[in-house]
Design a protein around this motif. Sequence first.
Motif, PDB file in Angstrom:
ATOM      1  N   VAL A 170       0.810  -1.208   0.000  1.00  0.00           N
ATOM      2  CA  VAL A 170       0.000   0.000   0.000  1.00  0.00           C
ATOM      3  C   VAL A 170       0.849   1.266   0.000  1.00  0.00           C
ATOM      4  O   VAL A 170       0.426   2.303  -0.530  1.00  0.00           O
ATOM      5  N   TYR A 171       2.084   1.211   0.558  1.00  0.00           N
ATOM      6  CA  TYR A 171       2.926   2.409   0.615  1.00  0.00           C
ATOM      7  C   TYR A 171       3.902   2.516  -0.556  1.00  0.00           C
ATOM      8  O   TYR A 171       4.746   3.408  -0.571  1.00  0.00           O
ATOM      9  N   GLN A 172       3.788   1.663  -1.534  1.00  0.00           N
ATOM     10  CA  GLN A 172       4.804   1.628  -2.580  1.00  0.00           C
ATOM     11  C   GLN A 172       4.589   2.693  -3.654  1.00  0.00           C
ATOM     12  O   GLN A 172       5.551   3.203  -4.204  1.00  0.00           O
ATOM     13  N   SER A 173       3.340   3.037  -3.967  1.00  0.00           N
ATOM     14  CA  SER A 173       3.127   3.981  -5.074  1.00  0.00           C
ATOM     15  C   SER A 173       2.018   4.987  -4.765  1.00  0.00           C
ATOM     16  O   SER A 173       2.285   6.136  -4.415  1.00  0.00           O
ATOM     17  N   VAL A 174       0.767   4.567  -4.832  1.00  0.00           N
ATOM     18  CA  VAL A 174      -0.335   5.523  -4.752  1.00  0.00           C
ATOM     19  C   VAL A 174      -1.035   5.512  -3.389  1.00  0.00           C
ATOM     20  O   VAL A 174      -2.051   6.190  -3.216  1.00  0.00           O
ATOM     21  N   ASN A 175      -0.526   4.748  -2.434  1.00  0.00           N
ATOM     22  CA  ASN A 175      -1.122   4.680  -1.091  1.00  0.00           C
ATOM     23  C   ASN A 175      -2.638   4.460  -1.136  1.00  0.00           C
ATOM     24  O   ASN A 175      -3.410   5.253  -0.592  1.00  0.00           O
ATOM     25  N   PRO A 176      -3.104   3.376  -1.736  1.00  0.00           N
ATOM     26  CA  PRO A 176      -4.547   3.141  -1.850  1.00  0.00           C
ATOM     27  C   PRO A 176      -5.138   2.521  -0.581  1.00  0.00           C
ATOM     28  O   PRO A 176      -5.514   1.351  -0.551  1.00  0.00           O
ATOM     29  N   HIS A 177      -5.237   3.311   0.464  1.00  0.00           N
ATOM     30  CA  HIS A 177      -5.782   2.787   1.717  1.00  0.00           C
ATOM     31  C   HIS A 177      -7.258   2.449   1.546  1.00  0.00           C
ATOM     32  O   HIS A 177      -8.024   3.191   0.935  1.00  0.00           O
TER      33      HIS A 177
END
Length: 330
Positions: free
Chosen positions: A211-218
Amino acid sequence: MILLRALCLLLIAPTVIWAQNSPDKLDSSTSSTELAGEVKALREALLQTQKQVAVQQREIETLKVQSNAGSLSASNQLSPTEREASAPDSASPSIQPASLSTAAYVRQQPVQQDQEKAESLVEGFKIGDAILTPGGFVDLENIFRTTNTQSNIATSFASIPFGNTPQGNVSEFRTTAQYSRLNLMVKDKYRGNDITGYVEGDFSGNDAPGVYQSVNPHTFRLRLYFGDFKRGKWEFLGGQTWSWMTPNRTGIGPIPADLAITYNEDQNIGVGLAYTRAAEIRAAYHANAHWAMGVGIENSNQFIGNFVALPMAFSSTVGPQFDNGAQIGA
């Protein structure tokens, strides 16, 4: 000769007399005309002033009626003792000038407009008779830990790595808006009943490992979603809400503002706060403004997790009967 002189005197005398009296008579006629014009102008001005005074008098009477109506509504809210104390003395009546009443009315207008504007902002948006109030907050948070717990904004204290592991020697740093929250409350009245709908969600759902690698899609998750119905002293609720195990600051209402919960940037540091947010049905009776009682049927999921250690001899047979993290919804 004497007769001729007398005749000449008789002919000349009227001319002299007319010559002497003619300017005075002319001035007198002119003065009378000017005076009549001035009197006419004064009459017209006086008539115009009377019309203006009549208009102002009607406006003053209107303001007096409005002021008396406001005073009457305020006096109806007073107790008999307060009403008697605030009543004027009949022996010494006081007459308030109309100008003061007018000034008081003018001063009240901006205050009333500000109050109405403030109430409209607090209430939200009206759609028909329903009032929609959006809420929530946007949060920007920095996370720094001396070890790599691989946690999000909620620290996993049970899995903090030791110093003899690679994760225990690597720090972690994240910037995220995951703690942001959104909610919507809808209020309406139906046949004398108060109806409230409330939904609330945040972004602390089950995130993907990257989730923290690119767009943070929480992942957006549901926190609260319920409908509340009030009729007289009775209140009924159905949906997902805070349990009555969670202490309240005000009454026993379900709205988060009435609960004794905290807003911590780390969601796992609410130590000592007993709570659940589960589906339930409950009913409450409000005897008065300070006393109420109720009964609720909540989610009966028998979760034991890491809090109960089952006997080794019975773990294979008793374990599946409870939700220990593997038996979901047992």
